[in-house]
Design a protein around this motif. Structure first.
Motif, PDB file in Angstrom:
ATOM      1  N   THR A  49      33.349  33.891  34.374  1.00 36.23           N
ATOM      2  CA  THR A  49      34.602  33.506  33.849  1.00 36.23           C
ATOM      3  C   THR A  49      34.713  34.060  32.412  1.00 36.23           C
ATOM      4  N   ILE A  50      35.641  34.796  32.201  1.00 35.52           N
ATOM      5  CA  ILE A  50      36.045  36.064  31.298  1.00 35.52           C
ATOM      6  C   ILE A  50      36.862  35.424  30.802  1.00 35.52           C
ATOM      7  N   GLN A  51      37.685  34.756  29.177  1.00 38.24           N
ATOM      8  CA  GLN A  51      38.591  34.115  28.464  1.00 38.24           C
ATOM      9  C   GLN A  51      39.358  33.412  29.188  1.00 38.24           C
ATOM     10  N   GLY A  52      38.418  32.486  30.193  1.00 37.43           N
ATOM     11  CA  GLY A  52      38.762  31.340  30.990  1.00 37.43           C
ATOM     12  C   GLY A  52      39.089  31.652  32.238  1.00 37.43           C
ATOM     13  N   VAL A  53      39.367  33.029  32.687  1.00 29.89           N
ATOM     14  CA  VAL A  53      40.126  33.194  33.622  1.00 29.89           C
ATOM     15  C   VAL A  53      39.293  33.322  34.977  1.00 29.89           C
ATOM     16  N   GLN A  54      39.055  32.779  36.429  1.00 27.43           N
ATOM     17  CA  GLN A  54      37.938  33.165  37.071  1.00 27.43           C
ATOM     18  C   GLN A  54      38.093  33.958  37.330  1.00 27.43           C
ATOM     19  N   LEU A  55      36.600  35.260  38.146  1.00 27.35           N
ATOM     20  CA  LEU A  55      36.578  36.325  38.864  1.00 27.35           C
ATOM     21  C   LEU A  55      36.273  36.012  40.252  1.00 27.35           C
ATOM     22  N   SER A  56      37.278  35.591  40.603  1.00 29.12           N
ATOM     23  CA  SER A  56      36.929  34.993  42.215  1.00 29.12           C
ATOM     24  C   SER A  56      37.118  36.347  42.956  1.00 29.12           C
ATOM     25  N   HIS A  57      36.761  35.953  44.193  1.00 31.71           N
ATOM     26  CA  HIS A  57      36.881  37.281  44.808  1.00 31.71           C
ATOM     27  C   HIS A  57      37.720  37.241  46.085  1.00 31.71           C
ATOM     28  N   THR A  58      38.222  38.046  47.097  1.00 32.60           N
ATOM     29  CA  THR A  58      38.517  37.341  48.633  1.00 32.60           C
ATOM     30  C   THR A  58      37.639  38.207  49.681  1.00 32.60           C
TER      31      THR A  58
END
Length: 160
Positions: A49-58
């Motif tokens: 997570t960067i600055q509250g944004v979750q770095l999810s993937h597909t």
């Protein structure tokens, strides 16, 4: 005779278009693949997570035309054109990809295993082999590809 000529012209146009797309990918410092989806898109939860944004993937699987190998395709959700911040699902544009669909990819091949990632915009940075200006495009017909599904620059500020 006329039908054969038309078919030949269409094949020539398709080959020219593919060559142009491959040239564009090379200029963007990416590895170019086309192929058929064999495993539908699946959501993978963020490990970062960067600055509250979750770095999810597909993730999906694709058999490449170039070498017949099955590639794991890792797609960063934050670059999807319709990404919803911290959603726990595949973005709709990526969820629309189905088994047997044809895709065109430009990105960086995995250094271990068979796969490709970095199939997204590089936010205007100078492209490199490890950080190309990549894309995911879905074929709209046998010869035409759609626009890049991974072109959103909304979250580019996270890497500034």
């Amino acid at each position: 005779m006329k039908q054969a000529l038309i078919a030949t012209l269409l094949l020539g146009l398709a080959a020219a278009a593919a060559a142009s797309e491959q040239s564009n990918c090379s200029a963007a410092k990416g590895a170019f693949l086309t192929g058929t989806v064999t495993k539908a898109p699946k959501f993978t939860a963020a490990t970062q997570t960067i600055q509250g944004v979750q770095l999810s993937h597909t993730h999906l699987s694709l058999v490449a035309d170039q070498d017949g190998k099955t590639y794991d395709v890792a797609i960063d959700n934050v670059f999807a054109v319709d990404y919803v911040k911290n959603a726990k699902t595949v973005p709709a544009s990526l969820a629309a990809i189905k088994v047997n669909d044809r895709l065109e990819l430009c990105g960086a091949k995995y250094t271990s295993g068979v796969g490709i990632h970095w199939v997204h915009t590089n936010c205007g940075d100078t492209p490199t082999k490890s950080a190309p200006n990549g894309w995911v495009k879905r074929f709209t017909s046998s010869t035409a590809v759609g626009s890049n599904l991974e072109r959103s620059q909304t979250y580019c500020y996270l890497w500034d």
